[in-house]
Every structure is written in C-alpha cells, then in structure tokens.
Design a protein around this motif. Sequence first.
Motif, PDB file in Angstrom:
ATOM      1  N   ILE A 103     -13.000   1.064  27.637  1.00  0.00           N
ATOM      2  CA  ILE A 103     -12.294   1.019  28.819  1.00  0.00           C
ATOM      3  C   ILE A 103     -11.991   2.182  29.386  1.00  0.00           C
ATOM      4  CG2 ILE A 103     -10.081   0.280  30.277  1.00  0.00           C
ATOM      5  CD1 ILE A 103     -11.524  -2.401  28.895  1.00  0.00           C
ATOM      6  N   VAL A 104     -12.407   2.635  30.716  1.00  0.00           N
ATOM      7  CA  VAL A 104     -12.314   3.875  31.414  1.00  0.00           C
ATOM      8  C   VAL A 104     -10.970   3.653  32.364  1.00  0.00           C
ATOM      9  CG1 VAL A 104     -13.456   5.307  33.224  1.00  0.00           C
ATOM     10  CG2 VAL A 104     -14.797   4.265  31.332  1.00  0.00           C
ATOM     11  N   ILE A 105     -10.153   4.604  32.256  1.00  0.00           N
ATOM     12  CA  ILE A 105      -9.098   4.781  33.137  1.00  0.00           C
ATOM     13  C   ILE A 105      -9.065   5.946  33.881  1.00  0.00           C
ATOM     14  CG2 ILE A 105      -6.458   4.716  32.891  1.00  0.00           C
ATOM     15  CD1 ILE A 105      -6.537   3.148  30.458  1.00  0.00           C
ATOM     16  N   LEU A 106      -9.088   5.616  35.114  1.00  0.00           N
ATOM     17  CA  LEU A 106      -8.951   6.783  36.296  1.00  0.00           C
ATOM     18  C   LEU A 106      -7.274   6.753  36.540  1.00  0.00           C
ATOM     19  CD1 LEU A 106     -11.749   5.633  38.643  1.00  0.00           C
ATOM     20  CD2 LEU A 106     -12.029   7.182  36.492  1.00  0.00           C
ATOM     21  N   LEU A 107      -6.920   8.194  36.042  1.00  0.00           N
ATOM     22  CA  LEU A 107      -5.360   8.224  35.967  1.00  0.00           C
ATOM     23  C   LEU A 107      -5.187   9.542  36.883  1.00  0.00           C
ATOM     24  CD1 LEU A 107      -2.697   7.354  34.782  1.00  0.00           C
ATOM     25  CD2 LEU A 107      -3.098   9.139  32.986  1.00  0.00           C
ATOM     26  N   ASN A 108      -4.297   9.479  37.930  1.00  0.00           N
ATOM     27  CA  ASN A 108      -3.868  10.619  38.911  1.00  0.00           C
ATOM     28  C   ASN A 108      -3.040  11.570  37.879  1.00  0.00           C
ATOM     29  OD1 ASN A 108      -4.884   9.030  40.849  1.00  0.00           O
ATOM     30  ND2 ASN A 108      -3.284   9.187  42.206  1.00  0.00           N
ATOM     31  N   ASN A 109      -2.928  12.654  38.044  1.00  0.00           N
ATOM     32  CA  ASN A 109      -2.279  13.832  37.440  1.00  0.00           C
ATOM     33  C   ASN A 109      -0.812  13.600  37.736  1.00  0.00           C
ATOM     34  OD1 ASN A 109      -2.754  14.800  40.020  1.00  0.00           O
ATOM     35  ND2 ASN A 109      -2.745  17.003  39.308  1.00  0.00           N
ATOM     36  N   ASP A 110      -0.433  12.627  38.693  1.00  0.00           N
ATOM     37  CA  ASP A 110       0.925  12.935  39.121  1.00  0.00           C
ATOM     38  C   ASP A 110       1.574  11.469  38.723  1.00  0.00           C
ATOM     39  OD1 ASP A 110      -0.654  11.234  41.127  1.00  0.00           O
ATOM     40  OD2 ASP A 110       1.024  11.806  42.642  1.00  0.00           O
ATOM     41  N   VAL A 111       1.003  10.910  37.658  1.00  0.00           N
ATOM     42  CA  VAL A 111       1.394   9.552  37.144  1.00  0.00           C
ATOM     43  C   VAL A 111       1.908   9.919  35.679  1.00  0.00           C
ATOM     44  CG1 VAL A 111       0.689   7.411  36.269  1.00  0.00           C
ATOM     45  CG2 VAL A 111      -0.097   7.929  38.451  1.00  0.00           C
ATOM     46  N   ILE A 112       3.041   9.268  35.377  1.00  0.00           N
ATOM     47  CA  ILE A 112       3.728   9.437  34.111  1.00  0.00           C
ATOM     48  C   ILE A 112       3.696   7.894  33.514  1.00  0.00           C
ATOM     49  CG2 ILE A 112       5.980   9.812  32.738  1.00  0.00           C
ATOM     50  CD1 ILE A 112       4.656  12.254  34.231  1.00  0.00           C
ATOM     51  N   VAL A 113       2.644   7.880  32.352  1.00  0.00           N
ATOM     52  CA  VAL A 113       2.878   6.596  31.742  1.00  0.00           C
ATOM     53  C   VAL A 113       3.907   6.516  30.812  1.00  0.00           C
ATOM     54  CG1 VAL A 113       0.049   6.745  31.856  1.00  0.00           C
ATOM     55  CG2 VAL A 113       1.455   7.544  29.649  1.00  0.00           C
ATOM     56  N   SER A 114       4.019   5.306  30.283  1.00  0.00           N
ATOM     57  CA  SER A 114       5.285   4.693  29.693  1.00  0.00           C
ATOM     58  C   SER A 114       4.959   3.893  28.576  1.00  0.00           C
ATOM     59  CB  SER A 114       6.061   4.025  30.513  1.00  0.00           C
ATOM     60  OG  SER A 114       5.368   3.040  31.388  1.00  0.00           O
ATOM     61  N   TYR A 115       6.140   3.646  27.834  1.00  0.00           N
ATOM     62  CA  TYR A 115       6.191   2.637  26.505  1.00  0.00           C
ATOM     63  C   TYR A 115       4.671   1.393  26.917  1.00  0.00           C
ATOM     64  CZ  TYR A 115       7.985  -0.786  23.043  1.00  0.00           C
ATOM     65  OH  TYR A 115       7.949  -1.495  22.071  1.00  0.00           O
ATOM     66  N   ARG A 116       3.999   1.365  25.611  1.00  0.00           N
ATOM     67  CA  ARG A 116       3.095   0.088  25.787  1.00  0.00           C
ATOM     68  C   ARG A 116       2.210   0.100  26.789  1.00  0.00           C
ATOM     69  NH1 ARG A 116       3.118  -3.577  21.758  1.00  0.00           N
ATOM     70  NH2 ARG A 116       1.921  -4.710  23.152  1.00  0.00           N
ATOM     71  N   TRP A 117       2.103   1.182  27.654  1.00  0.00           N
ATOM     72  CA  TRP A 117       1.244   0.798  28.749  1.00  0.00           C
ATOM     73  C   TRP A 117      -0.298   0.444  28.419  1.00  0.00           C
ATOM     74  CZ3 TRP A 117      -2.884   4.054  30.614  1.00  0.00           C
ATOM     75  CH2 TRP A 117      -3.113   5.075  29.922  1.00  0.00           C
ATOM     76  N   LEU A 118      -0.898   1.317  27.477  1.00  0.00           N
ATOM     77  CA  LEU A 118      -2.298   1.095  27.348  1.00  0.00           C
ATOM     78  C   LEU A 118      -2.430  -0.145  26.454  1.00  0.00           C
ATOM     79  CD1 LEU A 118      -5.220   1.598  27.437  1.00  0.00           C
ATOM     80  CD2 LEU A 118      -4.935   3.362  25.672  1.00  0.00           C
ATOM     81  N   ASP A 119      -1.337  -0.482  25.462  1.00  0.00           N
ATOM     82  CA  ASP A 119      -1.321  -1.682  24.693  1.00  0.00           C
ATOM     83  C   ASP A 119      -1.492  -2.860  25.555  1.00  0.00           C
ATOM     84  OD1 ASP A 119      -0.042  -0.675  21.751  1.00  0.00           O
ATOM     85  OD2 ASP A 119       0.438   0.541  23.525  1.00  0.00           O
ATOM     86  N   ASN A 120      -0.616  -2.950  26.619  1.00  0.00           N
ATOM     87  CA  ASN A 120      -0.599  -4.231  27.211  1.00  0.00           C
ATOM     88  C   ASN A 120      -1.824  -4.412  28.205  1.00  0.00           C
ATOM     89  OD1 ASN A 120       2.126  -4.323  26.138  1.00  0.00           O
ATOM     90  ND2 ASN A 120       3.088  -4.258  27.852  1.00  0.00           N
ATOM     91  N   ILE A 121      -2.273  -3.194  28.911  1.00  0.00           N
ATOM     92  CA  ILE A 121      -3.578  -3.137  29.586  1.00  0.00           C
ATOM     93  C   ILE A 121      -4.563  -3.790  28.761  1.00  0.00           C
ATOM     94  CG2 ILE A 121      -5.107  -1.951  30.735  1.00  0.00           C
ATOM     95  CD1 ILE A 121      -3.145  -0.124  31.760  1.00  0.00           C
ATOM     96  N   LEU A 122      -4.754  -3.204  27.463  1.00  0.00           N
ATOM     97  CA  LEU A 122      -5.850  -3.787  26.727  1.00  0.00           C
ATOM     98  C   LEU A 122      -5.763  -5.226  26.368  1.00  0.00           C
ATOM     99  CD1 LEU A 122      -6.207  -0.707  24.320  1.00  0.00           C
ATOM    100  CD2 LEU A 122      -7.640  -1.256  26.326  1.00  0.00           C
TER     101      LEU A 122
ATOM    102  N   ILE B 260       1.218  10.731  28.087  1.00  0.00           N
ATOM    103  CA  ILE B 260       0.052  10.009  27.324  1.00  0.00           C
ATOM    104  C   ILE B 260       0.109  10.155  25.719  1.00  0.00           C
ATOM    105  CG2 ILE B 260      -2.354  10.103  26.956  1.00  0.00           C
ATOM    106  CD1 ILE B 260      -2.790  10.872  29.854  1.00  0.00           C
ATOM    107  N   ARG B 261       0.333  11.414  25.365  1.00  0.00           N
ATOM    108  CA  ARG B 261       0.483  11.815  23.988  1.00  0.00           C
ATOM    109  C   ARG B 261       1.761  10.921  23.332  1.00  0.00           C
ATOM    110  NH1 ARG B 261      -1.340  18.075  24.047  1.00  0.00           N
ATOM    111  NH2 ARG B 261      -3.547  17.785  23.914  1.00  0.00           N
ATOM    112  N   ALA B 262       2.846  10.955  24.182  1.00  0.00           N
ATOM    113  CA  ALA B 262       4.011  10.367  23.599  1.00  0.00           C
ATOM    114  C   ALA B 262       3.994   8.687  23.672  1.00  0.00           C
ATOM    115  CB  ALA B 262       5.373  10.971  24.329  1.00  0.00           C
ATOM    116  N   HIS B 263       3.289   8.132  24.415  1.00  0.00           N
ATOM    117  CA  HIS B 263       3.564   6.887  24.666  1.00  0.00           C
ATOM    118  C   HIS B 263       2.121   6.169  24.520  1.00  0.00           C
ATOM    119  CE1 HIS B 263       7.433   7.447  25.805  1.00  0.00           C
ATOM    120  NE2 HIS B 263       7.122   8.554  26.660  1.00  0.00           N
TER     121      HIS B 263
END
Length: 255
Positions: A90-109, A34-37
Amino acid sequence: MSASRQSSIEPYAASIIIPTYNRHYLLKACVEAIRAHTTPPYEIIVVDNGSTDGTVQYCREEHLSFVSLAHNRGFPAACNIGMTLGSGHIVILLNNDVIVSYRWLDNILEAFKQNEDVGIIGPTTNYASGKQLVHREYGDLEQFHRLTRQWNELDPKKHQRVQRVVGLCLAIRRSVIRDIGLLDERFSPGHFEDDDYCLRARMSGYGIMICGDVFVHHYGSASFKEHGEHALTELIQRNYARFIEKWSIDPHHFI
C-alpha cells in the motif's frame, strides 16, 4: 529506510510518502506521530521540494530516507517520485501537516483486506472538503490522541463507499498505480490531482472508500497558505478549469 519491519526480507505493508516544502516543524510532528502510532511494517520516504529551512538536515538527523529536489516541483511531482521509490503493498500519500493516530494504519489495511475491489482509501478528519470532514471536539493534540483510542476502534460498519477522497492521506493499492499510473502533473503545484486520480481509479474498476474508523488531525493547506489566500484561490480556480477541460465533468459532482 525508516521502518518498523522485523526482517530484511519481510515486505513493507505500507510506503508512506511525505512531500514537503519548508515548515520542517510540521514534518517533525508528522513523523513523530507515525512512529508513535503505527504498528504494521512501514517505510517513510520524504520528498522535499527544495526547502531552505533545515528540512534536509532534519531528515539526515532522523535517518529518514529522502529525496532532495533542487526546486519546488509541486505536490503531484513530489508524490510521483515517492510512489516510484516505495516498495510497500500500500502506498500512502501523506501531507506533512497531518497527525496520524491510534490504529490508523491497522484499520486502513483491514479495510483493504475486507474489500478487495477497493483501490483507494482515505480517513476522516477535522479539515477537508466533502464527506471526510467530521466535527469532533478536542482542545489540543494530547486530547486528540486520547480520544482517538475510542474513535479509531475497528468498526467496518463505518466504512463508506464514495466517489472521491482528498489527498491529505491517500492510501492506494500498488495494483492501482500499476494500472493507471501516477498523479497527473498538469495539476501542479496541487489541487484536483486527487479528484483526477480517484476518477481514473473508478474508471478502471476500483472502489473508493472512507474509513470512518480512522480519524486524523489535519492543519490544512499549510504550504499553499503561505503564498496568501488570493494566490490559493487563483490556484484552485485554475486547476478546477483544467479538470473540466480534461474530463468535461464538474469535479464538484463527486463531493
């Protein structure tokens, strides 16, 4: 709270709620990704279900906002606590075993911005039921992050209207929560609470969407699997029956 927001009065674009139960190494990898991407303003709220493996200490060391529950109340209850605490649009329920990636939140928004009737959005992933499952080849997370710079290029043509998305990374408009409430805790400790929530949202007039221009890595049912495959199967069957009892609808029709 952990965030990338630029001023004390600017609202968060997203509140990222991470329910946890042990396996703090998964939470660590999740938070690092999350912090990186993630570039839009966000907050992280960890809701820990009584972990005994150093999860709480990790949250303190990393200055994460967290709630520490005395015992394991399950995924829906933990999410509900986080949903009431978050302040993001926006509220995002995120499993702790998920690795997010480049532009993930940008594209969702961006998908929410372009589709004002859509209330819930999910990404594509390597491990899920239904239409979110996409088969992509990568050997490790380093290659995964390199390839998602191509896979996650903004492309609204890859947005797909569906009837449900899986709760591994569930992005929800704040208005949906105001209109239909929180997750139904009858499905604790988990499974089918996401199907139930999507159905309730659709019944209230909200659209459901898959962002095909977002791909995340999902290890898959990490917390549930530690109790054994037999227990997991029984849990799924029990909550499947509870869904049918509540709605008189087979949730498999929505997949």
